[in-house]
Scaffold this motif. Sequence first.
Motif, PDB file in Angstrom:
ATOM      1  N   PRO A 129      40.800  41.854 116.979  1.00 28.23           N
ATOM      2  CA  PRO A 129      40.644  40.543 117.612  1.00 28.23           C
ATOM      3  C   PRO A 129      40.258  39.431 116.638  1.00 28.23           C
ATOM      4  CG  PRO A 129      39.522  42.227 118.888  1.00 28.23           C
ATOM      5  CD  PRO A 129      39.976  42.881 117.620  1.00 28.23           C
ATOM      6  N   VAL A 130      39.462  39.778 115.649  1.00 27.68           N
ATOM      7  CA  VAL A 130      38.982  38.779 114.692  1.00 27.68           C
ATOM      8  C   VAL A 130      39.230  39.283 113.281  1.00 27.68           C
ATOM      9  CG1 VAL A 130      36.937  37.559 113.834  1.00 27.68           C
ATOM     10  CG2 VAL A 130      37.200  37.957 116.271  1.00 27.68           C
ATOM     11  N   LEU A 131      39.732  38.398 112.438  1.00 27.74           N
ATOM     12  CA  LEU A 131      39.868  38.665 111.011  1.00 27.74           C
ATOM     13  C   LEU A 131      39.139  37.556 110.265  1.00 27.74           C
ATOM     14  CD1 LEU A 131      43.605  39.779 110.980  1.00 27.74           C
ATOM     15  CD2 LEU A 131      41.641  41.202 110.360  1.00 27.74           C
ATOM     16  N   PHE A 132      39.111  37.628 108.943  1.00 24.43           N
ATOM     17  CA  PHE A 132      38.352  36.663 108.147  1.00 24.43           C
ATOM     18  C   PHE A 132      39.171  36.219 106.947  1.00 24.43           C
ATOM     19  CE2 PHE A 132      35.599  39.524 110.384  1.00 24.43           C
ATOM     20  CZ  PHE A 132      34.722  38.665 111.023  1.00 24.43           C
ATOM     21  N   HIS A 133      38.926  34.988 106.528  1.00 25.09           N
ATOM     22  CA  HIS A 133      39.587  34.458 105.337  1.00 25.09           C
ATOM     23  C   HIS A 133      38.530  33.908 104.399  1.00 25.09           C
ATOM     24  CE1 HIS A 133      42.711  32.735 102.858  1.00 25.09           C
ATOM     25  NE2 HIS A 133      42.010  31.626 102.815  1.00 25.09           N
ATOM     26  N   GLY A 134      38.500  34.421 103.178  1.00 18.97           N
ATOM     27  CA  GLY A 134      37.558  33.939 102.190  1.00 18.97           C
ATOM     28  C   GLY A 134      38.213  32.909 101.295  1.00 18.97           C
ATOM     29  N   THR A 135      37.505  31.822 101.051  1.00 18.03           N
ATOM     30  CA  THR A 135      38.024  30.752 100.208  1.00 18.03           C
ATOM     31  C   THR A 135      36.868  30.086  99.480  1.00 18.03           C
ATOM     32  OG1 THR A 135      39.514  28.839 100.178  1.00 18.03           O
ATOM     33  CG2 THR A 135      37.925  28.964 101.994  1.00 18.03           C
ATOM     34  N   GLY A 136      37.192  29.198  98.576  1.00 18.93           N
ATOM     35  CA  GLY A 136      36.166  28.422  97.902  1.00 18.93           C
ATOM     36  C   GLY A 136      35.760  27.224  98.751  1.00 18.93           C
ATOM     37  N   ALA A 137      34.534  26.773  98.589  1.00 24.36           N
ATOM     38  CA  ALA A 137      34.003  25.672  99.403  1.00 24.36           C
ATOM     39  C   ALA A 137      34.874  24.424  99.317  1.00 24.36           C
ATOM     40  CB  ALA A 137      32.571  25.365  98.972  1.00 24.36           C
TER      41      ALA A 137
END
Length: 139
Positions: A55-63
Amino acid sequence: MDALCAALGVSVGEVEDVVANGSKQRYELADGHIRARYGHSLPGHVEMPPADPPPVLFHGTGAGSVEAILRDGLHAGGRQWVHLSPSPETARAVGARHGRPVVLTVDARAAAADGAVFHRGNDDTWLTDDLAPRYLRRP
């Protein structure tokens, strides 16, 4: 495969071991050839079966990228796919490669219901095409 083994001075078995047991499962063997599972350098998409995402995934990025992503959505850029993580910890590690990490939450259930197609890249990576900002939020 033979050319790769000769160039690296390794055996076919050693290459097969890396493919089978590599920590990120980035490669696959098919018809005596080795390739990157996500096809970063190839035009078009590498064929991968669709998969039902959590149901939920995540995306990591720079600020520095957060505001643009929340405004414009996620885009594959120079890659074939948008890369998503199954856990905030994995996404945070990915985001740290781009400066101060920020983890965005992706409503994968809603995106899939609206027609987005997801693919399981490996245990730590989910893949999809561009995602509109309506599926993204800051935790």
